[in-house]
Design an enzyme around this catalytic site. Structure first.
Site, mmCIF file in Angstrom:
data_model
loop_
_atom_site.group_PDB
_atom_site.id
_atom_site.type_symbol
_atom_site.label_atom_id
_atom_site.label_comp_id
_atom_site.label_asym_id
_atom_site.label_seq_id
_atom_site.Cartn_x
_atom_site.Cartn_y
_atom_site.Cartn_z
ATOM 1 C CB ALA A 149 -2.634 0.276 -3.191
ATOM 2 C CB THR A 186 4.445 4.037 -5.398
ATOM 3 O OG1 THR A 186 4.581 4.257 -3.997
ATOM 4 C CG2 THR A 186 5.196 5.107 -6.172
ATOM 5 C CB ILE A 241 -0.936 0.020 1.216
ATOM 6 C CG1 ILE A 241 -1.853 -1.210 1.211
ATOM 7 C CG2 ILE A 241 -1.776 1.297 1.240
ATOM 8 C CD1 ILE A 241 -2.758 -1.324 2.438
ATOM 9 C CB CYS A 242 1.056 4.274 0.263
ATOM 10 S SG CYS A 242 1.548 6.003 0.121
ATOM 11 C CB THR A 243 5.884 4.787 0.021
ATOM 12 O OG1 THR A 243 5.480 4.958 1.373
ATOM 13 C CG2 THR A 243 5.605 6.066 -0.769
#
Length: 352
Positions: free
Chosen positions: A176, A144, A124-126
């Site tokens: 994500a 990202t 998720i994200c970074t």
């Protein structure tokens, strides 16, 4: 790192819930941890039984610093990764400082080596920087947060970074774009495991849309412009009511009261896609629901969503999901779709 294969079945074995392990690090984002537990925790079987078991682990069990004014106590170590069906890596605030060269903390690297072959892995994200540093994203399409996309590509040139999408799914390795995109990703995994009905119920319980249109482009700051007197929303609403027929750019622009050139520009600004891309995506999504929830032959599904023929539907579904309509229907009828319904091929016949 273990080789990655297509995602595991929805159940671990003998009907046991699918085990999701969340690998967290110091400086974790509490919202991302909560997203995973909340969404997978709401997924229930028709009998009301949990479909997932969600467990949290960390390389050094104990109190972890977070991005908020609280600490989180994680009691479990990373041994449980060896038994997980899905491993999810949320972001940590340490990911937000671009590094001169790819680097993975030794404890995190050791933890990732415990993931069993065939397990589904997501970030998720970074958190994508962790997967990339471990080599799990080499040769794969990934995303990202848009603020970090250029750094991810610079530090990991073997990754095919797509900064425009909300999430990616490439061979059982998923990423994500940002915090809220973690919701989209979790719903996608639930949908893949158990079909739209279960995913939609989870979305309703969380009070979020089961699927968001567009990509990250709509969230990237733009120069300040005067307030607009019109929007593409009326055109999109009208198009969704007429997906079974050809819809031209001219018709959409007329519904919004714009020239086609202005409409195309505004549409991309608001939806993050071209009108054609958006229409195709909406048709594919509706086709998926009809394949999961009805007995309509594939050619009638194609007509109902505006693709016209079974051949056209097959081409578009394969481009979007990598499977044929019949294969998609068979998979999701078995996973979470209507029970005991007839599965038909493009000619309306039951496959052998």
């Amino acid at each position: 790192m273990p080789d990655q294969h297509p995602a595991p079945s929805a159940f671990s074995s003998a009907g046991d819930p699918h085990r999701v392990a969340v690998l967290v690090r110091d400086g974790l984002l509490t919202m991302e941890l909560g997203i995973v537990h909340r969404l997978f925790g709401q997924a229930l079987s028709p009998a009301g039984e949990p479909l997932y078991e969600v467990l949290t682990c960390t390389p050094d069990p104990g109190d972890l610093r977070t991005d908020a004014d609280v600490t989180v106590h994680v009691a479990q170590g990373t041994d449980l990764l060896a038994e997980a069906d899905t491993v999810i890596v949320p972001a940590s605030d340490e990911d937000y400082t671009p590094r001169a060269a790819p680097r993975l903390a030794p404890a995190t690297a050791k933890a990732l080596h415990r993931i069993r072959p065939g397990a589904r892995v997501a970030s998720i994200c970074t958190g994508s920087f962790v997967l990339a540093a471990a080599g799990l994203l080499d040769g794969k399409r990934a995303t990202t947060h848009w603020r970090s996309a250029a750094d991810l590509q610079r530090l990991h040139p073997r990754v095919r970074v797509d900064p425009d999408v909300l999430y990616t799914d490439d061979g059982g390795v998923l990423t994500a774009a940002g915090v809220a995109s973690g919701i989209d990703l979790c719903l996608h995994m639930i949908r893949a495991d158990h079909g739209s009905r279960v995913a939609n119920e989870v979305a309703r319980g969380t009070v979020v849309p089961p699927h968001r249109d567009g990509g990250q482009a709509q969230y990237i700051p733009l120069p300040v412009t005067p307030p607009r007197r019109s929007s593409t929303e009326p055109a999109r609403t009208w198009a969704l009511e007429h997906l079974d027929r050809p819809v031209s750019l001219r018709e959409l622009a007329d519904r919004a009261g714009m020239s086609t050139r202005t409409f195309s520009r505004r549409f991309r600004e608001e939806a993050g896609q071209t009108p054609v891309q958006w229409l195709t995506g909406q048709r594919v999504d509706r086709a998926r629901r009809l394949l999961e929830e009805t007995d309509l032959p594939v050619d009638r599904v194609a007509a109902a969503v505006g693709f016209g023929t079974a051949v056209s539907l097959r081409q578009h579904l394969h481009a979007a999901l990598g499977v044929s309509p019949s294969a998609y229907r068979a998979t999701f009828r078995g996973a979470g779709g209507p029970r005991g319904a007839a599965v038909t091929d493009a000619d309306g016949r039951r496959p052998a």
